[in-house]
Design an enzyme around this catalytic site. Structure first.
Site, short mmCIF file in Angstrom:
data_model
loop_
_atom_site.label_atom_id
_atom_site.label_comp_id
_atom_site.label_asym_id
_atom_site.label_seq_id
_atom_site.Cartn_x
_atom_site.Cartn_y
_atom_site.Cartn_z
N GLY A 156 -40.36 -2.80 -9.42
CA GLY A 156 -40.50 -3.87 -8.77
C GLY A 156 -39.33 -4.22 -7.69
N ALA B 44 -38.27 1.02 -14.06
CA ALA B 44 -39.89 1.26 -14.36
C ALA B 44 -39.90 1.60 -15.99
CB ALA B 44 -40.62 2.00 -13.71
N HIS C 110 -37.17 7.41 -3.27
CA HIS C 110 -37.32 5.97 -3.23
C HIS C 110 -35.96 5.52 -2.41
CE1 HIS C 110 -36.66 1.97 -4.88
NE2 HIS C 110 -37.98 1.80 -5.15
N GLU D 107 -57.49 0.68 -4.69
CA GLU D 107 -56.40 -0.36 -4.87
C GLU D 107 -56.83 -1.69 -4.04
OE1 GLU D 107 -51.95 0.58 -4.66
OE2 GLU D 107 -51.72 -1.00 -3.46
N LYS E 22 -39.54 9.86 -15.73
CA LYS E 22 -40.56 8.71 -15.93
C LYS E 22 -41.89 9.12 -15.92
CE LYS E 22 -41.46 6.45 -12.11
NZ LYS E 22 -41.37 5.47 -11.13
N TYR F 146 -49.47 -6.33 -7.83
CA TYR F 146 -48.68 -7.34 -8.64
C TYR F 146 -47.86 -8.24 -7.53
CZ TYR F 146 -46.08 -9.76 -11.95
OH TYR F 146 -45.25 -10.67 -12.95
P1 FAD Z 1 -38.13 3.08 -10.73
O1 FAD Z 1 -38.81 4.15 -11.20
O2 FAD Z 1 -37.24 2.17 -11.65
O3 FAD Z 1 -37.08 3.57 -9.58
C1 FAD Z 1 -36.39 2.55 -8.85
C2 FAD Z 1 -34.89 3.20 -8.38
O4 FAD Z 1 -34.07 3.42 -9.44
C3 FAD Z 1 -35.23 4.82 -7.79
O5 FAD Z 1 -34.22 4.98 -6.74
C4 FAD Z 1 -34.84 5.56 -8.89
O6 FAD Z 1 -34.51 6.98 -8.61
C5 FAD Z 1 -34.02 4.95 -9.87
N1 FAD Z 1 -33.90 4.96 -11.21
C6 FAD Z 1 -34.85 5.11 -12.09
N2 FAD Z 1 -34.50 5.15 -13.36
C7 FAD Z 1 -33.13 5.25 -13.24
C8 FAD Z 1 -32.05 5.39 -14.24
N3 FAD Z 1 -32.34 5.48 -15.53
N4 FAD Z 1 -30.75 5.27 -13.90
C9 FAD Z 1 -30.37 5.10 -12.54
N5 FAD Z 1 -31.37 4.99 -11.57
C10 FAD Z 1 -32.63 5.03 -11.81
N6 FAD Z 1 -44.47 -3.39 -5.86
C11 FAD Z 1 -44.66 -4.73 -6.20
O7 FAD Z 1 -44.00 -5.59 -6.12
N7 FAD Z 1 -46.08 -5.02 -6.58
C12 FAD Z 1 -46.98 -4.11 -6.73
O8 FAD Z 1 -47.96 -4.11 -7.00
C13 FAD Z 1 -46.65 -2.65 -6.27
N8 FAD Z 1 -47.42 -1.59 -6.31
C14 FAD Z 1 -46.89 -0.24 -6.12
C15 FAD Z 1 -47.90 0.85 -6.25
C16 FAD Z 1 -47.39 2.13 -5.83
C17 FAD Z 1 -48.42 3.35 -6.19
C18 FAD Z 1 -45.90 2.33 -5.32
C19 FAD Z 1 -45.76 3.62 -5.00
C20 FAD Z 1 -45.35 1.39 -5.26
C21 FAD Z 1 -45.49 -0.21 -5.87
N9 FAD Z 1 -44.64 -1.19 -5.58
C22 FAD Z 1 -45.36 -2.29 -5.91
C23 FAD Z 1 -43.54 -0.88 -4.97
C24 FAD Z 1 -42.57 -0.65 -6.19
O9 FAD Z 1 -42.35 -2.00 -7.26
C25 FAD Z 1 -40.99 -0.65 -5.51
O10 FAD Z 1 -40.87 0.48 -4.73
C26 FAD Z 1 -39.63 -0.52 -6.38
O11 FAD Z 1 -38.74 -0.73 -5.68
C27 FAD Z 1 -39.77 0.89 -7.19
O12 FAD Z 1 -40.58 0.91 -8.35
P2 FAD Z 1 -40.48 2.02 -9.40
O13 FAD Z 1 -41.37 1.68 -10.41
O14 FAD Z 1 -40.74 3.26 -8.57
O15 FAD Z 1 -38.80 1.95 -9.79
#
Ligand code: FAD
Length: 292
Positions: free
Chosen positions: A103, A120, A149, A7, A165, A39
């Site tokens: 994000g 996401a 998370h 990364e 997901k 990002y």
């Molecule tokens: P989600 O999967 O959407 O989850 C976020 C929260 O919402 C969780 O608590 C989940 O349980 C909850 N949730 C999910 N779906 C639902 C639903 N349908 N109803 C209710 N609750 C729900 N951030 C950046 O800004 N830039 C980056 O480049 C970046 N790279 C990353 C790379 C990795 C490998 C990791 C692990 C994280 C990265 N992050 C990055 C951080 C990430 O964007 C944040 O941690 C963000 O808060 C969560 O993203 P997620 O995609 O896991 O969210």
């Protein structure tokens, strides 16, 4: 055999851009299966990521080791039109792998719920739709949090959303962690939910304890006090040595568990990634890598 991925983060200055590309070139010698580009590191805009993706794609295309470049893409605060434009730019240079993320809010700019994507999975569905429109079958990765998370109300709910997901994705990549048991427990919980999507642990050599501790606090990652005391009491080559020893030891344990791949957070420091790989020794990573 496990895969190996790196990364990188998008550099902020012209000088850092040259350093970042030197890192990409140097680590390409280790023949990663794919590399990813974060990002909007530290709240910066997406243009830097786009530039770093373009630079990395052109470097890998011209080099003796071709591999997919996977941009990270976040949804919160963004519109469908913005994401569609970025995806079209990526597809135009041959990108077909995306790490799809919700994000985080940016205080003073936008909050969770602003923009067209809340979770996401909302962005993931849109990326698939756009892929169909653009004629690209995207390989989609998503984030996993072994220590749960921080926005999750409880562990079981977190795992349910994560399994859902992952079922829509090709692979997961985890947040960094320092105790293999966190990863083992998550894998068991996902298996209990019938989830079979491969999840690659993210391993970080802690070359900058202050900044890694900040990220850890944001993500609810447990930071081992003993390791931090040792890292903070030294610097330079000694700190690098400890960082590499610890990361290699964790990666070694995870590989022994049979994880599908190791995703190394390089922090654009090639010596750290190479220190980890040299400690792991040859023959630890797989057969899927190709060079041209
Ligand atoms: P989600 O999967 O959407 O989850 C976020 C929260 O919402 C969780 O608590 C989940 O349980 C909850 N949730 C999910 N779906 C639902 C639903 N349908 N109803 C209710 N609750 C729900 N951030 C950046 O800004 N830039 C980056 O480049 C970046 N790279 C990353 C790379 C990795 C490998 C990791 C692990 C994280 C990265 N992050 C990055 C951080 C990430 O964007 C944040 O941690 C963000 O808060 C969560 O993203 P997620 O995609 O896991 O969210």
């Amino acid at each position: 055999m496990a895969t190996l991925s790196f990364e990188y983060f998008p550099p902020a200055t012209a000088e850092a851009r040259q350093n970042a590309l030197r890192t990409v070139a140097r680590l390409a010698g280790h023949r990663p299966d794919f590399v990813s580009v974060t990002y909007g590191a530290g709240g910066s805009d997406r243009h830097r990521t786009r530039q770093m993706v373009f630079d990395t794609v052109s470097w890998h295309t011209a080099s003796r080791h071709r591999c997919p470049v996977m941009p990270h893409l976040t949804g919160i605060g963004h519109t469908r039109a913005e994401v569609a434009a970025l995806l079209a730019d990526y597809v135009a240079v041959g990108v077909s792998h995306i790490l799809v993320l919700a994000g985080d809010p940016r205080p003073g700019e936008f909050d969770v719920g602003d923009g067209d994507f809340r979770y996401a999975t909302d962005l993931l569905s849109f990326v698939r739709e756009e892929g169909d429109r653009l004629g690209v079958d995207f390989t989609i990765a998503v984030a996993a949090f072994p220590e749960v998370h921080p926005r999750s109300s409880d562990r079981a709910t977190d795992r349910r959303h994560l399994a859902e997901k992952l079922s829509m994705s090709d692979l997961g990549i985890t947040q960094f962690f320092f105790d293999a048991d966190h990863h083992r427990r998550m894998v068991d919980e996902l298996a209990d939910l019938g989830c079979t999507t491969p999840v690659f642990p993210g391993v970080i050599p802690v070359t900058n304890p202050a900044s890694v501790a900040r990220f850890a606090a944001m993500n609810g990652t447990e930071v081992p006090a003993d390791l931090w005391n040792r890292l903070e009491s030294v610097d330079g080559a000694e700190r690098l040595r400890i960082a590499c020893d610890e990361a290699a030891s964790l990666a070694d344990e995870l590989l022994a568990d049979g994880v599908p791949g190791i995703h190394l957070y390089t922090l654009n420091v090639p010596e750290a990634a190479e220190g980890v790989l040299s400690r792991l020794g040859p023959g630890r990573f797989g057969t899927t890598r190709q060079s041209t």
